[in-house]
Scaffold this motif. Structure first.
Motif, PDB file in Angstrom:
ATOM      1  N   SER A 188     -16.517  -2.584 -23.135  1.00  0.00           N
ATOM      2  CA  SER A 188     -15.635  -1.910 -24.171  1.00  0.00           C
ATOM      3  C   SER A 188     -15.069  -2.886 -25.201  1.00  0.00           C
ATOM      4  O   SER A 188     -14.600  -2.846 -26.281  1.00  0.00           O
ATOM      5  CB  SER A 188     -14.840  -1.337 -23.424  1.00  0.00           C
ATOM      6  OG  SER A 188     -13.675  -1.919 -23.033  1.00  0.00           O
ATOM      7  N   GLY A 189     -15.055  -4.273 -24.765  1.00  0.00           N
ATOM      8  CA  GLY A 189     -14.342  -5.416 -25.537  1.00  0.00           C
ATOM      9  C   GLY A 189     -12.958  -5.281 -25.392  1.00  0.00           C
ATOM     10  O   GLY A 189     -12.228  -6.251 -25.954  1.00  0.00           O
ATOM     11  N   ASP A 249      -4.882  -3.260 -22.386  1.00  0.00           N
ATOM     12  CA  ASP A 249      -5.063  -2.697 -23.710  1.00  0.00           C
ATOM     13  C   ASP A 249      -5.239  -1.235 -23.559  1.00  0.00           C
ATOM     14  O   ASP A 249      -4.817  -0.247 -24.502  1.00  0.00           O
ATOM     15  CB  ASP A 249      -5.883  -3.553 -24.750  1.00  0.00           C
ATOM     16  CG  ASP A 249      -5.557  -5.074 -25.085  1.00  0.00           C
ATOM     17  OD1 ASP A 249      -4.416  -5.034 -25.050  1.00  0.00           O
ATOM     18  OD2 ASP A 249      -6.670  -5.560 -25.245  1.00  0.00           O
ATOM     19  N   LEU A 250      -6.248  -0.891 -22.718  1.00  0.00           N
ATOM     20  CA  LEU A 250      -6.559   0.437 -22.331  1.00  0.00           C
ATOM     21  C   LEU A 250      -5.631   1.295 -22.115  1.00  0.00           C
ATOM     22  O   LEU A 250      -5.321   2.390 -22.308  1.00  0.00           O
ATOM     23  CB  LEU A 250      -7.805   0.448 -21.558  1.00  0.00           C
ATOM     24  CG  LEU A 250      -9.128   0.213 -22.259  1.00  0.00           C
ATOM     25  CD1 LEU A 250     -10.291   0.021 -21.124  1.00  0.00           C
ATOM     26  CD2 LEU A 250      -9.394   0.870 -23.417  1.00  0.00           C
TER      27      LEU A 250
END
Length: 57
Positions: free
Chosen positions: A40-41, A46-47
């Motif tokens: 996902s990078g 962050d998610l």
């Protein structure tokens, strides 16, 4: 014939159509071998931050 009404022939046709079970198929499960990768990078943090932002609205 009014809309939604059907005669005896239609009733028998529907009975025959729904009364037949097709058991002539191969019911063995297929084993797939391999691997799946997903990038996902974004980091897990962050998610999670994005998830919390979405839940606040």
């Amino acid at each position: 014939m009014s809309m939604g009404a059907y005669d005896e022939d239609e009733h028998e046709r529907r009975e025959q159509k729904t009364g037949v079970v097709d058991a002539g198929f191969d019911d063995e499960r297929t084993d797939y071998r391999g691997s799946i990768t997903y990038e996902s990078g974004e980091s897990a943090e962050d998610l999670l931050d994005q998830f919390h932002e979405l839940n606040e609205t």
